[in-house]
Write a protein that holds these residues in place. Structure first.
Motif, PDB file in Angstrom:
ATOM      1  N   LYS A 230       0.758  -6.531  -1.225  1.00  0.00           N
ATOM      2  CA  LYS A 230      -0.655  -6.456  -0.841  1.00  0.00           C
ATOM      3  C   LYS A 230      -0.968  -5.162  -0.078  1.00  0.00           C
ATOM      4  O   LYS A 230      -2.116  -4.821   0.131  1.00  0.00           O
TER       5      LYS A 230
ATOM      6  N   ASP B  81      -0.717  -0.880   0.674  1.00  0.00           N
ATOM      7  CA  ASP B  81      -0.927   0.298  -0.172  1.00  0.00           C
ATOM      8  C   ASP B  81       0.391   1.052  -0.343  1.00  0.00           C
ATOM      9  O   ASP B  81       1.332   0.832   0.397  1.00  0.00           O
ATOM     10  N   GLU B  82       0.405   1.965  -1.309  1.00  0.00           N
ATOM     11  CA  GLU B  82       1.625   2.746  -1.576  1.00  0.00           C
ATOM     12  C   GLU B  82       2.062   3.551  -0.355  1.00  0.00           C
ATOM     13  O   GLU B  82       3.245   3.710  -0.102  1.00  0.00           O
TER      14      GLU B  82
ATOM     15  N   GLU C  39      -4.208  -5.740   2.646  1.00  0.00           N
ATOM     16  CA  GLU C  39      -4.763  -4.431   2.279  1.00  0.00           C
ATOM     17  C   GLU C  39      -5.221  -3.707   3.540  1.00  0.00           C
ATOM     18  O   GLU C  39      -5.877  -4.304   4.402  1.00  0.00           O
TER      19      GLU C  39
ATOM     20  N   LEU D 220      -3.251  -2.512   5.829  1.00  0.00           N
ATOM     21  CA  LEU D 220      -2.278  -2.586   6.935  1.00  0.00           C
ATOM     22  C   LEU D 220      -1.719  -1.192   7.196  1.00  0.00           C
ATOM     23  O   LEU D 220      -1.331  -0.488   6.262  1.00  0.00           O
ATOM     24  N   ASP D 221      -1.715  -0.774   8.443  1.00  0.00           N
ATOM     25  CA  ASP D 221      -1.204   0.567   8.731  1.00  0.00           C
ATOM     26  C   ASP D 221      -0.147   0.517   9.830  1.00  0.00           C
ATOM     27  O   ASP D 221       0.181  -0.549  10.352  1.00  0.00           O
ATOM     28  N   GLU D 222       0.374   1.686  10.180  1.00  0.00           N
ATOM     29  CA  GLU D 222       1.458   1.790  11.150  1.00  0.00           C
ATOM     30  C   GLU D 222       1.071   1.161  12.492  1.00  0.00           C
ATOM     31  O   GLU D 222       1.904   0.554  13.161  1.00  0.00           O
TER      32      GLU D 222
END
Lengths: 446, 289
Positions: free
Chosen positions: B131, B133-134, B65, B67-69
């Motif tokens: 796990k 996000d959209e 949860e 996790l980003d670029e």
């Protein structure tokens, strides 16, 4: 040859869509590409390849397999099935015609739907005899003299008798509406798919919850608890996402960077506190909702087992708090017995306005700006105007009101109460387990 | 397809025709494979096995949860950039500094960019994608369909070699249609008794035939029970087999089941459900039948 294959695959995917599998045009192209790289003469390989590219959900795999087996059956088998389908259609038509001859009043046909006439045709002779006797007696009486609209009254009584019969013979009659494509071959496959629907998890998902049979209840209970868990996971996720909107913590950044002579070498962030929403659950256990009650409680039980911040109530004539029954590790069957034995409202009439008023007066501390009120009900209540007023009052206090409506969505337009409440609150269909799954997927808490 | 089957056999990954056909299609059509299934059925293992049989680097992105670029694709090396600025300030040579600061020298490659920029074909394992996000899912679209990513300061980076992409999901939430559309789908179920016997034989070869069959049948029965929430995974079956081997047992018994059931079932509630619904004696009897 290739054209035939392309046309066949396109037709097959059309059939899959009719059977409820989501297939996009990109996937159809993938399917055609896949067939060019595998051994086309190996039936199992073709089946696996098509399944890999066309089916993207576990629940759709079974539908795919059955559709594939029917559509790509040997030619003789297909012809035999088509013939049987045609015979069944003719037989049904004949049965309906015979029913029309029986169901008359003073030589006029009763105004019944095709479905009702078909129901009559499925009755045994004894039950049919009772209806015929009743019609005969009604004709012999002089009811026309004191009631000119007696025919419509008789129709209502006959319809009631048919519904009652259906209720006790649900397992014998298949009343599912079939989509007619105008293509005989596709129609018979669709009919076959409907008839051979397995009573596994997948078909249960689309069954009206009140019609779920006793033998399937344990399975349905498991599913509903799993869906409740999914819903709760969804809620917590929705709020954890805010963690990403980090704010620079200037104080800690400056303090940590003094050692570098004030150059902002290491940045420190302040993350937002994660908060789950507060939920208030109001479940209708009045007479009209009786057949849903067990599953409704399963749903609450499922949510309670994962999420602590929830207050649950049941209502019919008035409101009753049931949160205290949901203790960690409590046995569901015992809990159900406890609630039903101690409840004064179980199976009563529906006075939602009184219940909402009780909520507002006696439990006002719960109605805070971060709380969601979830109402699970078929909207059939007394005093629609007063209820709307109470909903408006409560809406001012809480973050939002969400209504999970157990009435099938196609009936919403004909329900005044549904239309009235829909204008004020967000309403979601909650008639089948699939509906609940849709809710868990949608962004309802936003 | 035969090569894939042989490769699986060589590394001891027991699979069925469905897995082989799906992997073959993914390679031929150059599409990612999305694997769904209960925890412990061998989803992640399939990614690892692919890297082994194709002798490709395994690049793994473990999803979680939030996790980003920055964590998945690339990040600018802020500290290094800052140092450069400090040095350049003193050297009084500021020409082209802005251009230099956003060159590859300052780029920290994260798994996705690593897979795209890899000199050889690699296996990119995006583990537990459900796990995330959209928004992150949507971000993956460009990578999964065109095998390219956009870095604003550097432009579009296209894959030198298209990586084999394996996405796994425990089905905790429904993935978007967009993501699914771009993938070949594989649902891995718990293995049937015969396949589980083959897996035990491959991974714990020292164990005798009789005990292998009893273990597989017993685990199968436990998995059938609806009240047991966390079904025993294949790894747990293997742990159980190894434990029984360590105890020098050559056959199951009621006592042995009672003593070792905690290797298969990891929660108190599940063990209680097992005792209530099945029981050690019944399990032993069933496994021996």
């Amino acid at each position: 040859m290739e054209k035939t294959m392309e046309a066949n695959i396109v037709r097959f995917t059309h059939l899959l869509r009719l059977a409820g599998v989501k297939v996009g045009s990109g996937e159809v192209i993938d399917a055609l590409n896949a067939l060019t790289v595998i051994d086309f003469s190996d039936r199992e390989q073709v089946k696996t390849a098509l399944r890999s590219v066309l089916v993207k959900r576990k629940g759709e795999r079974d539908i795919f397999d059955r559709t594939f087996d029917l559509y790509f059956a040997p030619l003789e088998e297909r012809e035999r099935q088509q013939m049987e389908h045609q015979m069944r259609q003719d037989q049904k038509k004949q049965q309906i015609e015979e029913a029309e001859q029986d169901l008359t009043f003073e030589e006029e046909n009763l105004d019944l739907t095709e479905e009702e006439k078909y129901l009559y045709s499925q009755m045994d002779q004894e039950d049919k005899g009772r209806i015929k006797d009743y019609l005969k007696k009604a004709e012999a009486g002089k009811s026309r003299e004191w009631e000119p609209n007696v025919k419509s009254l008789i129709e209502t009584i006959v319809k009631g008798a048919l519904r009652k019969w259906l209720h006790s013979h649900q397992d014998q009659v298949d009343l599912k509406e079939r989509v007619s494509t105008g293509d005989l071959e596709l129609d018979y496959i669709l009919e076959d798919l409907g008839q051979k629907a397995p009573s596994g998890e997948d078909s249960l998902m689309y069954e009206d919850m009140q019609h779920i049979k006793d033998k399937d209840l344990p399975k349905a209970n498991m599913l509903i608890r799993r869906l409740a868990k999914h819903l709760v996971t969804r809620i917590s996720r929705r709020y954890k996402r805010s963690k990403r909107h980090q704010v620079l913590d200037l104080r800690r950044t400056i303090r940590d960077n003094i050692r570098y002579g004030g150059t902002m070498f290491k940045l420190k962030y302040r993350s937002k506190r994660i908060q789950k929403p507060k939920l208030i659950l109001l479940c209708d256990v009045s007479g009209s909702m009786a057949s849903y009650a067990s599953l409704v409680l399963q749903f609450i039980y499922g949510i309670h087992s994962v999420l602590g911040q929830i207050e649950s109530f049941i209502f019919s004539d008035d409101l009753e708090r049931i949160s205290q029954h949901f203790q960690p590790g409590s046995d569901f069957n015992q809990l159900m017995v406890d609630i039903m034995n101690k409840s004064n409202v179980w199976g009563g009439g529906t006075r939602l306005h009184t219940s909402l008023k009780t909520l507002r007066k006696k439990h006002s501390a719960l109605l805070t700006s971060d709380a969601y009120l979830i109402i699970l009900s078929d909207t059939k209540t007394e005093a629609i105007g007063d209820t709307l007023q109470e909903l408006q009052n409560i809406k001012k206090c809480v973050k939002d009101i969400l209504w999970l409506n157990t009435l099938p969505e196609q009936e919403w337009q004909n329900s005044i109460s549904t239309r009235t409440f829909q204008a004020l609150v967000k309403m979601y269909p909650c008639n089948t387990l699939n509906d609940i799954e849709q809710i868990t997927r949608s962004k309802i808490f936003s | 397809m035969e090569n894939i089957r042989k490769g699986f056999e060589e590394v001891g990954y027991i699979s069925d025709a469905e897995v082989i056909v799906t992997v073959y299609l993914a390679l031929k059509l150059q599409k990612p494979i999305l694997i769904e299934g209960e925890p412990g059925v061998g989803k992640t293992e399939l990614g690892k096995v692919l890297s082994q049989i194709f002798h490709a680097d395994l690049i793994r992105l473990q999803c979680y949860e939030g996790l980003d670029e920055n964590k998945a694709l690339y990040e600018w090396n802020y500290q290094k950039q800052l140092l450069k600025i400090q040095i350049m300030k003193e050297a009084q040579a500021c020409e082209n500094i802005e251009h230099d600061l956003f060159s590859r020298e300052y780029l920290l490659e994260r798994p996705l960019l690593k897979a795209i920029q890899s000199e050889n074909t690699s296996v990119l394992l995006i583990d537990e994608v459900d796990k995330t996000d959209e928004e992150f899912e949507a971000f993956l679209f460009e990578l999964l369909s065109d095998f390219q990513v956009s870095v604003p300061e550097l432009g579009t980076l296209t894959a030198r070699h298209i990586p084999m992409v394996v996405l796994t999901s425990n089905n905790e939430r429904e993935l978007s249609d967009g993501l699914k559309r771009r993938c070949i789908y594989l649902y891995l179920d718990f293995p049937a008794v015969e396949r589980e016997i083959a897996i035990i034989k491959a991974k714990v070869p020292e164990i005798n035939e009789k005990l292998t069959q009893q273990i597989a049948k017993a685990v199968h029965l436990i998995r059938q029970n609806r009240e047991i929430k966390k079904k025993p995974s294949i790894a747990e079956t293997l742990d159980w087999a190894r434990a029984l081997l360590t105890l020098n047992e050559d056959s199951l018994s009621e006592k042995l089941v009672k003593q070792t059931i905690n290797i298969l079932l990891k929660t108190k509630a599940d063990i209680e459900s097992f005792n209530k619904q099945i029981g050690a004696a019944a399990l032993d009897e069933f496994a021996r039948s």
